[in-house]
Design an enzyme around this catalytic site. Structure first.
Site, PDB file in Angstrom:
ATOM      1  CE1 TYR A 467      11.254  11.518  11.741  1.00 14.88           C
ATOM      2  CE2 TYR A 467      12.268  13.618  11.283  1.00 14.88           C
ATOM      3  CZ  TYR A 467      11.425  12.601  10.924  1.00 14.88           C
ATOM      4  OH  TYR A 467      10.751  12.678   9.739  1.00 14.88           O
ATOM      5  CD  GLU A 468       7.712  11.543  17.756  1.00 17.45           C
ATOM      6  OE1 GLU A 468       7.968  12.676  17.295  1.00 17.45           O
ATOM      7  OE2 GLU A 468       7.150  11.372  18.843  1.00 17.45           O
ATOM      8  N   GLY A 469      12.170   9.420  18.892  1.00 19.87           N
ATOM      9  CA  GLY A 469      12.660   8.229  19.586  1.00 19.87           C
ATOM     10  C   GLY A 469      13.409   7.350  18.602  1.00 19.87           C
ATOM     11  CD  GLN A 474      10.037   4.249  18.751  1.00 19.83           C
ATOM     12  OE1 GLN A 474       8.979   3.753  19.136  1.00 19.83           O
ATOM     13  NE2 GLN A 474      10.333   5.526  18.904  1.00 19.83           N
TER      14      GLN A 474
END
Lengths: 625, 625
Positions: A467-469, A474
């Site tokens: 999650y969060e990319g 990244q």
């Protein structure tokens, strides 16, 4: 059996000695009142909360999970009570703006607190962890009405927040989202001053659509929930340039007691973080307010991106720390097989005097004496302490970037932390999972059994890679967008760190003897040359072969992570060297730095080789029959 | 959604073309009747059983787990019925001795069947999987009474078996076990011929003690259970030289209807394989019979070690195969983000004609077109197919070692498979877990959710790195015991494979062009030189630094695994090259071989570097405060 003792000594070393943060804070007006006593005080209180209050709910929370009853989420027993204590302790306000009731302390201290919370209960921390990002986002882009209505509640912790991005067809590709927002007619919203009421009325929208994977989408810990929701206006362009951001409260109206059209349609059954309710939310004519400009929702949300990704990196770090110290304790207690006798001659420099060598007598030894176990534990130790240095450095840079009075310092910190953030997120979460799995192995069969704790750590830590990319995103953010995107210009900030640290090591003759395979300064010089050359080659080749950076992005990110840890371990060794004679803590730092250079940094050479191999074609794949 | 299609085409390629097994079988009297039709027939039937019968119980079995009710284990719904079908199909008898009712087919075919079973339901396969080892052990070391009483029941599948080794204080170090066995007085055991009855009486013992981690220690799938139990006789020397092996049935007596003193005191709550009952067994004056000689229990058990470790390796392979094909299918369906346009010029040799390139038009592409996803899928494909080649090669060597009429062939196969077995066990199970986790990443957030299946694969696959000798023990078995132990003499068998394959590649000019970074023959020659030198250096240095091989054992095992896959991929490419023009299957083999050499084999150079770095001291660790 599973236990956690906050590594306060190491946290202080990083904050005070490696980053020298307190003297930097003195130069920053917002932090001028943060003095040398603040650090141990905050870390001590956080440590007590994490160990005494939060940790006891971790295993039970995993076993119980969340339940959805009549459309309402019931969190595991104890979660709401722990949250009340968290609010009473003032923790939600720690790094929030003083003008909204926050304590205005540095992100760096917040990072240390978050590491502890994630070490002791990742699932629970999911609820509390989203509030700070919502605070930042509303503060930067919300109207006066939204700020005055919602910020104080978020800062006090009375209300929690969510981020509602993902839809079934729109995960990594948020531009594919379909939730609709339409402007609705005026309706009084209560006893507000005339100007604010007009704002509030003008900004009111009705939202319709479905969101998935909403952490804390519903819960029984706060009476209201502030949802930040991405949606499309009727005239929105297609793709990510047509997305707007809305604040949608669970309860609306003057007294925040009228249910809004937000329904929790289900919760996911997940591999881990089972105490965190991952919700399917349906918005049915839900009333919301625009945050920021129409169609500029992603930009408004980006304000919290660096901090949010840092926090996910801290989840990886927190898990690895908990895995490390529990594996270490278990290995010292568990007795199996006789270890080889200790070779005192070559160990003399690294081992404290007086350690009893295993005699020929006992039939079996504590497994901490076995070479394979020691190598695993040293790997955890070097990666955890190095990862802490990297994560806290990033947090400190965020503080400098946001608050330093010198514009050039702000800009420099901003540029460097933009490069560090994807590394902190991906490198530390990958390490968090892989090191937890490596630690599990130390327990043998017990590691696979629930009551020993480590298998939950492995399961919980896995989500942070997604999650969060995702970690792949990244890597693309780092190499494609931030390195190739500006032809490597800003990446010189990272290369300079390597060059400068190599020079500092080489300037210290004493320091050259640390690291038995290769002096640290030489190793960093070699790495600087290799990384510079590889980066220039990729930037150059990408013009002819635009897919090249996509093929090797993950190797590049890992290489940068290993290089940064090399810089930080060399720096920590330089700080520790003068004090190592008289203090085991610093002696341990020297030993661990040498281990990092001997056993872990060689992976950098491997990643450099893969960057070259990435010129080979990558086959196009067909669907399986 | 989760689905499994047995890779029968690839299995046949390995069995028929790579190993050329059918023509070898013709030279082995036991397998002389196994003809070319047997392979597809067995694989086809096994495939139908695995996909149609076994697979549907996998996810439910995980969700339900096992229950202990009044001391009896209840397995997940459907498990007993599937086992009945398994027995009716004659599967337990596949590779068992014809004289006990077995079909006498090669271990190689059994390996392929086991791969399928593990791909579709690892937990269920735990119950069935132990029977063959028990059969081998009793056949080799049991008395006539034990053989005549128990073997036919095991071969038919009527009774299942367990291996009872571990105790709370004795895991890896089985020498620490405490379960006691004492000889008991004569008591008639039924209507046996006089000689056999005397045997049976003489061999009768009473066992007392506790065992943990007993897979299938109790279950509701077979009316009786044959426990093979390690215990100590009263006069036993300390350590592993004082351990004897006993057969302890769950039910005893002439009609096998009298409960024996074996109690299931609990079942473990585990990270995965939840449908497999992992039992705490208490033996309370349980009657058993000695297998083999007193104090020689470990030797008696070693007869099944190679096959058992091969089977665990097949668990890793089976998981990776299932993860691979499901991730591949998902990636072809899931649409997110626009992929970069395909570079047709450099792909021309590897891509089938007619694949549509992504036009500028669509907003998003199937994620299988993204470079990062392709690299992950190619890594899975190369490791899975290469791992299959390695595992089946080992199985084939077991057949040759056991049954070839030529004593020299038997000895050579025996020596080589002894080296390959720890690699198959550790390398394939580590890959099984890590590749499953890599595959999970392709699903993004969905990968973390139970209903998509892959998270179960990650959890289930983790155990195989632990049991049947942890992967660390496998590495020590390989490097310390089998390589350093005979000063590298037998390891020349592995080095010769590298040398010979390099020569074969270099002798084929056409073949030199495969692999874009380095021709395969040259790569293998380099690897041969590097591995030879490193092995000699470790053997030499170990005399002065006995801990050295312990420090680098895991790197060495991984290096050998990567080298063997290099040999096998080069060999597969040589076989495929002449047929690649006309058949996509062989073209795919060439592409995958090139990918292996370009992207995966570089890890070997990294491991070689770590073998050198392993000369650096490894700190002695203290207990944490």
């Amino acid at each position: 059996m599973w236990n956690y003792i906050a590594p306060v000594r190491d946290m202080q070393f990083v904050i005070n000695e490696l980053l020298d943060a307190p003297s930097e804070w003195q130069k920053i007006p917002r932090f001028a009142e943060v003095d040398g006593d603040t650090v141990p005080q905050i870390l001590g209180e956080a440590s007590r909360f994490a160990t005494d209050v939060l940790a006891p709910t971790n295993a039970d929370g995993d076993a119980q999970g969340c339940r959805l009853v009549d459309g309402h989420v019931i969190t595991p027993a104890g979660f709401p009570a722990v949250y009340r204590q968290y609010c009473e302790g003032g923790w939600p306000a720690l790094a929030c703006d003083p003008e909204n009731g926050g304590q205005g302390l540095p992100q760096l201290l917040n990072a240390a607190v978050y590491e502890m919370l994630n070490s002791t209960n990742h699932a629970w921390t999911m609820y509390a962890g989203l509030a700070h990002g919502a605070h930042e986002c509303i503060r930067a882009h919300g109207s006066e009405f939204l700020k005055s209505t919602y910020l104080p509640k978020i800062v006090s912790g009375e209300w929690l927040a969510t981020m509602c991005l993902t839809e079934p067809q729109a995960g990594t590709d948020v531009g594919l989202l379909r939730t609709q927002a339409v402007h609705v007619g005026a309706r009084p919203v209560g006893a507000l001053p005339l100007g604010e009421q007009r704002d509030a009325l003008n900004e009111r929208y009705a939202l319709n659509g479905s969101k998935i994977f909403i952490s804390g989408g519903d819960q029984d810990m706060s009476p209201n929930i502030v949802h930040l929701v991405l949606a499309r206006l009727p005239d929105a362009p297609a793709g990510s340039r047509g997305i707007s951001l809305f604040l949608v409260p669970k309860f609306q109206g003057e007294h925040h007691d009228q249910p809004n059209g937000v329904c929790c349609d289900g919760i996911e059954h997940k591999m881990g973080i089972k105490g965190s309710a991952t919700c399917v939310l349906r918005f049915k004519d839900a009333h919301g307010w625009l945050i920021g400009q129409p169609h500029r929702g992603l930009a408004a949300m980006f304000v919290m991106m660096n901090a949010a990704r840092l926090h996910v990196g801290l989840q990886g770090l927190g898990h690895a720390e908990a895995a490390y110290q529990n594996a270490h304790r278990y290995a010292a207690e568990r007795v199996q097989m006789r270890a080889l006798p200790r070779r005192t001659e070559s160990m003399a420099t690294t081992a404290p005097a007086g350690t009893p060598a295993p005699a020929a007598g006992p039939a079996a030894s504590p497994i901490i004496q076995h070479a394979g176990v020691r190598r695993t534990l040293m790997t955890l130790q070097a990666m955890v302490q190095g990862g802490r240095a990297l994560a806290y450095w990033s947090a400190h840079l965020l503080d400098v970037a946001d608050h330093h009075p010198d514009a050039a310092r702000r800009a420099g910190a901003h540029d460097l932390v933009a490069l560090l953030t994807p590394v902190v997120k991906a490198f530390l979460t990958e390490n968090g999972f892989e090191l937890s799995s490596a630690a599990l192995q130390i327990w043998g069969g017990y590691g696979y059994v629930r009551e020993f704790g480590i298998e939950q750590t492995v399961r919980d830590s896995r989500i942070a890679m997604i999650y969060e990319g995702t970690n792949e995103i990244q890597a693309i953010d780092l190499l494609v967008r931030k390195v190739v995107g500006d032809k490597g210009a800003k990446f010189n900030l990272v290369l300079d760190e390597l060059r400068d640290e190599a020079a500092a090591c080489n300037a210290s003759p004493k320091h050259q003897s640390i690291g038995s395979a290769l002096a640290m300064g030489n190793a960093l010089s070699e790495l600087h040359a290799g990384l510079s050359e590889a980066t220039a080659a990729i930037v150059d080749d990408a013009m002819r072969d635009p897919e090249l950076p996509h093929r090797v992005a993950s190797d590049f990110l890992r290489l940068v992570g290993l290089s940064l840890l090399g810089v930080l371990w060399a720096r920590m060794a330089r700080i520790a060297a003068p004090k190592a004679q008289s203090d085991a803590f610093y002696r341990d730092k020297l030993t661990t730095a040498a281990f990092y250079f001997d056993y872990l940094l060689p992976e950098a050479t491997y990643r450099l080789a893969l960057l070259k191999r990435g010129r080979s074609p990558l086959p196009w794949l067909e669907a399986l029959e």
